[in-house]
Design a protein around this motif. Sequence first.
Motif, PDB file in Angstrom:
ATOM      1  N   LEU A   1     -78.062  56.224  28.361  1.00 63.67           N
ATOM      2  CA  LEU A   1     -76.664  56.010  27.958  1.00 63.67           C
ATOM      3  C   LEU A   1     -76.541  56.038  26.432  1.00 63.67           C
ATOM      4  CD1 LEU A   1     -75.753  53.285  30.604  1.00 63.67           C
ATOM      5  CD2 LEU A   1     -74.779  55.592  30.464  1.00 63.67           C
TER       6      LEU A   1
ATOM      7  N   ARG B   1     -66.136  54.493  41.135  1.00 66.92           N
ATOM      8  CA  ARG B   1     -66.319  55.930  41.323  1.00 66.92           C
ATOM      9  C   ARG B   1     -67.480  56.226  42.258  1.00 66.92           C
ATOM     10  NH1 ARG B   1     -64.345  56.132  36.514  1.00 66.92           N
ATOM     11  NH2 ARG B   1     -62.706  57.650  36.154  1.00 66.92           N
ATOM     12  N   ILE B   2     -67.338  57.324  42.973  1.00 62.36           N
ATOM     13  CA  ILE B   2     -68.400  57.806  43.857  1.00 62.36           C
ATOM     14  C   ILE B   2     -68.936  59.102  43.268  1.00 62.36           C
ATOM     15  CG2 ILE B   2     -68.939  58.644  46.188  1.00 62.36           C
ATOM     16  CD1 ILE B   2     -68.110  55.716  46.144  1.00 62.36           C
ATOM     17  N   ALA B   3     -70.196  59.077  42.905  1.00 64.44           N
ATOM     18  CA  ALA B   3     -70.848  60.298  42.428  1.00 64.44           C
ATOM     19  C   ALA B   3     -71.848  60.721  43.489  1.00 64.44           C
ATOM     20  CB  ALA B   3     -71.560  60.044  41.102  1.00 64.44           C
TER      21      ALA B   3
ATOM     22  N   ARG C   1     -67.842  52.525  32.795  1.00 62.98           N
ATOM     23  CA  ARG C   1     -68.840  51.567  32.331  1.00 62.98           C
ATOM     24  C   ARG C   1     -68.467  50.138  32.716  1.00 62.98           C
ATOM     25  NH1 ARG C   1     -71.994  53.114  27.366  1.00 62.98           N
ATOM     26  NH2 ARG C   1     -71.942  55.345  27.441  1.00 62.98           N
TER      27      ARG C   1
ATOM     28  N   ALA D   1     -66.187  59.526  32.112  1.00 63.30           N
ATOM     29  CA  ALA D   1     -67.335  58.621  32.206  1.00 63.30           C
ATOM     30  C   ALA D   1     -67.068  57.295  31.500  1.00 63.30           C
ATOM     31  CB  ALA D   1     -68.578  59.278  31.632  1.00 63.30           C
TER      32      ALA D   1
ATOM     33  N   THR E   1     -72.024  69.244  42.532  1.00 65.34           N
ATOM     34  CA  THR E   1     -71.898  67.989  41.776  1.00 65.34           C
ATOM     35  C   THR E   1     -70.511  67.439  42.033  1.00 65.34           C
ATOM     36  OG1 THR E   1     -73.254  68.954  39.994  1.00 65.34           O
ATOM     37  CG2 THR E   1     -71.982  66.958  39.480  1.00 65.34           C
TER      38      THR E   1
ATOM     39  N   GLU F   1     -76.749  60.291  47.119  1.00 62.96           N
ATOM     40  CA  GLU F   1     -75.642  59.391  46.773  1.00 62.96           C
ATOM     41  C   GLU F   1     -76.010  58.575  45.540  1.00 62.96           C
ATOM     42  OE1 GLU F   1     -72.991  58.410  50.327  1.00 62.96           O
ATOM     43  OE2 GLU F   1     -75.023  57.892  50.987  1.00 62.96           O
ATOM     44  N   LEU F   2     -75.056  58.503  44.606  1.00 66.57           N
ATOM     45  CA  LEU F   2     -75.333  57.981  43.268  1.00 66.57           C
ATOM     46  C   LEU F   2     -74.322  56.912  42.881  1.00 66.57           C
ATOM     47  CD1 LEU F   2     -75.721  61.506  41.635  1.00 66.57           C
ATOM     48  CD2 LEU F   2     -77.600  59.972  42.246  1.00 66.57           C
ATOM     49  N   ASP F   3     -74.716  56.071  41.930  1.00 61.77           N
ATOM     50  CA  ASP F   3     -73.761  55.218  41.225  1.00 61.77           C
ATOM     51  C   ASP F   3     -73.682  55.720  39.790  1.00 61.77           C
ATOM     52  OD1 ASP F   3     -73.055  53.272  43.251  1.00 61.77           O
ATOM     53  OD2 ASP F   3     -75.136  52.617  43.141  1.00 61.77           O
ATOM     54  N   LEU F   4     -72.486  56.122  39.374  1.00 61.45           N
ATOM     55  CA  LEU F   4     -72.299  56.604  38.005  1.00 61.45           C
ATOM     56  C   LEU F   4     -72.353  55.419  37.053  1.00 61.45           C
ATOM     57  CD1 LEU F   4     -71.544  58.861  35.992  1.00 61.45           C
ATOM     58  CD2 LEU F   4     -69.146  58.308  36.440  1.00 61.45           C
ATOM     59  N   LEU F   5     -73.241  55.488  36.074  1.00 63.75           N
ATOM     60  CA  LEU F   5     -73.406  54.393  35.118  1.00 63.75           C
ATOM     61  C   LEU F   5     -72.640  54.649  33.822  1.00 63.75           C
ATOM     62  CD1 LEU F   5     -77.241  53.898  35.690  1.00 63.75           C
ATOM     63  CD2 LEU F   5     -75.369  52.609  36.731  1.00 63.75           C
ATOM     64  N   GLY F   6     -72.368  55.905  33.508  1.00 59.03           N
ATOM     65  CA  GLY F   6     -71.646  56.236  32.283  1.00 59.03           C
ATOM     66  C   GLY F   6     -72.180  57.523  31.713  1.00 59.03           C
ATOM     67  N   GLY F   7     -71.887  57.773  30.447  1.00 59.76           N
ATOM     68  CA  GLY F   7     -72.384  58.967  29.777  1.00 59.76           C
ATOM     69  C   GLY F   7     -71.261  59.766  29.169  1.00 59.76           C
TER      70      GLY F   7
ATOM     71  N   ALA G   1     -76.594  59.578  25.503  1.00 57.29           N
ATOM     72  CA  ALA G   1     -75.274  60.175  25.758  1.00 57.29           C
ATOM     73  C   ALA G   1     -74.303  59.849  24.622  1.00 57.29           C
ATOM     74  CB  ALA G   1     -74.720  59.679  27.098  1.00 57.29           C
TER      75      ALA G   1
ATOM     76  N   VAL H   1     -74.990  59.782  33.480  1.00 59.76           N
ATOM     77  CA  VAL H   1     -76.168  59.021  33.891  1.00 59.76           C
ATOM     78  C   VAL H   1     -75.827  58.270  35.176  1.00 59.76           C
ATOM     79  CG1 VAL H   1     -77.823  57.246  33.199  1.00 59.76           C
ATOM     80  CG2 VAL H   1     -76.802  58.768  31.459  1.00 59.76           C
ATOM     81  N   ASN H   2     -76.653  58.484  36.204  1.00 63.39           N
ATOM     82  CA  ASN H   2     -76.435  57.883  37.525  1.00 63.39           C
ATOM     83  C   ASN H   2     -77.713  57.220  38.004  1.00 63.39           C
ATOM     84  OD1 ASN H   2     -73.831  59.605  38.360  1.00 63.39           O
ATOM     85  ND2 ASN H   2     -75.351  61.049  37.600  1.00 63.39           N
ATOM     86  N   SER H   3     -77.547  56.184  38.831  1.00 63.32           N
ATOM     87  CA  SER H   3     -78.713  55.695  39.575  1.00 63.32           C
ATOM     88  C   SER H   3     -78.530  56.065  41.038  1.00 63.32           C
ATOM     89  CB  SER H   3     -78.876  54.183  39.413  1.00 63.32           C
ATOM     90  OG  SER H   3     -77.715  53.513  39.833  1.00 63.32           O
TER      91      SER H   3
ATOM     92  N   LEU I   1     -64.655  65.781  39.722  1.00 63.08           N
ATOM     93  CA  LEU I   1     -65.559  66.912  39.500  1.00 63.08           C
ATOM     94  C   LEU I   1     -65.943  67.468  40.857  1.00 63.08           C
ATOM     95  CD1 LEU I   1     -68.405  65.800  36.982  1.00 63.08           C
ATOM     96  CD2 LEU I   1     -66.547  67.413  36.499  1.00 63.08           C
TER      97      LEU I   1
ATOM     98  N   TYR J   1     -74.458  64.337  44.813  1.00 63.85           N
ATOM     99  CA  TYR J   1     -74.835  65.743  44.823  1.00 63.85           C
ATOM    100  C   TYR J   1     -74.988  66.132  46.288  1.00 63.85           C
ATOM    101  CZ  TYR J   1     -76.822  64.690  40.130  1.00 63.85           C
ATOM    102  OH  TYR J   1     -77.052  64.285  38.842  1.00 63.85           O
TER     103      TYR J   1
ATOM    104  N   TYR K   1     -72.955  64.867  30.289  1.00 61.06           N
ATOM    105  CA  TYR K   1     -74.252  64.167  30.290  1.00 61.06           C
ATOM    106  C   TYR K   1     -73.983  62.842  30.988  1.00 61.06           C
ATOM    107  CZ  TYR K   1     -78.890  62.727  28.677  1.00 61.06           C
ATOM    108  OH  TYR K   1     -80.215  62.332  28.605  1.00 61.06           O
TER     109      TYR K   1
ATOM    110  N   LYS L   1     -64.260  72.657  40.213  1.00 64.60           N
ATOM    111  CA  LYS L   1     -63.297  71.798  39.531  1.00 64.60           C
ATOM    112  C   LYS L   1     -64.021  70.955  38.509  1.00 64.60           C
ATOM    113  CE  LYS L   1     -59.685  68.346  40.073  1.00 64.60           C
ATOM    114  NZ  LYS L   1     -58.796  67.591  40.970  1.00 64.60           N
TER     115      LYS L   1
END
Lengths: 106, 106
Positions: A25, B3-5, B106, B102, B55, B91-97, A28, A42-44, B39, B7, A40, A98
Amino acid sequence: MTRIARYARLVAHKGRGGEVAEHLLAAADGLGGDPGCELYLVNSARSEPDVIWVTELWRSQADLDASLARIRGSKAVAAVMQLVREHELVELDLLGGKGPTAAESR
Amino acid sequence: MTRIARYARLVAHKGRGGEVAEHLLAAADGLGGDPGCELYLVNSARSEPDVIWVTELWRSQADLDASLARIRGSKAVAAVMQLVREHELVELDLLGGKGPTAAESR
């Protein structure tokens, strides 16, 4: 000029995923003013907090190369690599979709 | 609201990756006016054109669920699934960036 899309997957040593994410982060934030870096994120991983995925989109290979040259050998990179036991890159060609800049890539 | 991130990775039957991508690009066009979808970028793997990665970033689980409900059972989904021999979701958790939205996450 062809966009470079990629995912980076980093597997942290047990319990260190949060620290890896903090470093990324910060990276970023450092990219905020770089017009060559378009995403850019960042995901977990939902069920594996020590697995960190970064969604990257670069304006061109030259922009990515220039960014990598700026950080090569830096303390920040060394700090991340110490926390990580495995890393891989998924290299992609962006076809469209998109997003902020996707339309131009078609 | 979180948010749901994610791939999505789809492996097409041999030689059918381009068709899968065309269907997904059409799906992305259909999402153009959906404020819940932030996205939806369609990529092919650099060295494996039959492997397609999408993505996705959604405003919330409810937005994603609503979108999935709209396409469930559709001919478009059936057409894609016929072309695909394997699919998985990361399946991801968006942390920021760095990215369009983004900072808010946060």
